[in-house]
Design a protein around this motif. Structure first.
Motif, PDB file in Angstrom:
ATOM      1  N   CYS A  45       0.826  -1.216   0.000  1.00 27.41           N
ATOM      2  CA  CYS A  45       0.000   0.000   0.000  1.00 27.41           C
ATOM      3  C   CYS A  45       0.858   1.263   0.000  1.00 27.41           C
ATOM      4  O   CYS A  45       0.553   2.210  -0.716  1.00 27.41           O
ATOM      5  N   THR A  46       1.905   1.269   0.805  1.00 20.20           N
ATOM      6  CA  THR A  46       2.734   2.466   0.863  1.00 20.20           C
ATOM      7  C   THR A  46       3.495   2.676  -0.462  1.00 20.20           C
ATOM      8  O   THR A  46       3.735   3.804  -0.858  1.00 20.20           O
ATOM      9  N   GLU A  47       3.847   1.594  -1.146  1.00 15.75           N
ATOM     10  CA  GLU A  47       4.518   1.717  -2.445  1.00 15.75           C
ATOM     11  C   GLU A  47       3.551   2.266  -3.495  1.00 15.75           C
ATOM     12  O   GLU A  47       3.948   3.078  -4.335  1.00 15.75           O
ATOM     13  N   CYS A  48       2.302   1.837  -3.445  1.00 19.10           N
ATOM     14  CA  CYS A  48       1.319   2.321  -4.428  1.00 19.10           C
ATOM     15  C   CYS A  48       1.051   3.817  -4.241  1.00 19.10           C
ATOM     16  O   CYS A  48       0.854   4.539  -5.206  1.00 19.10           O
ATOM     17  N   VAL A  49       1.011   4.255  -3.004  1.00 17.56           N
ATOM     18  CA  VAL A  49       0.744   5.659  -2.709  1.00 17.56           C
ATOM     19  C   VAL A  49       1.986   6.502  -3.014  1.00 17.56           C
ATOM     20  O   VAL A  49       1.891   7.690  -3.270  1.00 17.56           O
ATOM     21  N   GLY A  50       3.138   5.870  -2.990  1.00 11.75           N
ATOM     22  CA  GLY A  50       4.372   6.571  -3.283  1.00 11.75           C
ATOM     23  C   GLY A  50       5.146   6.976  -2.048  1.00 11.75           C
ATOM     24  O   GLY A  50       6.027   7.820  -2.105  1.00 11.75           O
ATOM     25  N   LEU A  51       4.807   6.364  -0.915  1.00 10.37           N
ATOM     26  CA  LEU A  51       5.503   6.710   0.337  1.00 10.37           C
ATOM     27  C   LEU A  51       6.728   5.842   0.572  1.00 10.37           C
ATOM     28  O   LEU A  51       7.547   6.174   1.407  1.00 10.37           O
TER      29      LEU A  51
END
Length: 52
Positions: A45-51
């Motif tokens: 999830c954090t990779e998809c959001v760009g975090l």
């Protein structure tokens, strides 16, 4: 289109599958797999959001 009638054997198979699923979920929680899945889900999830 008429719905199929559930036979006694169909209900037994469904019950066996549900019981097996519950037992496997409990086994996964007991051996720590639930934490691994949670961590991987957070990472995705954090990779998809760009975090990440």
């Amino acid at each position: 289109m008429t719905p199929k009638k559930e036979t006694k054997s169909t209900k037994i198979v469904q019950a066996v599958v549900v019981v097996a699923a519950v037992l496997l979920i409990i086994a996964g929680i007991c051996n720590g797999s639930a934490l691994d899945v949670l961590i991987k889900g957070i990472n995705i999830c954090t990779e998809c959001v760009g975090l990440g």
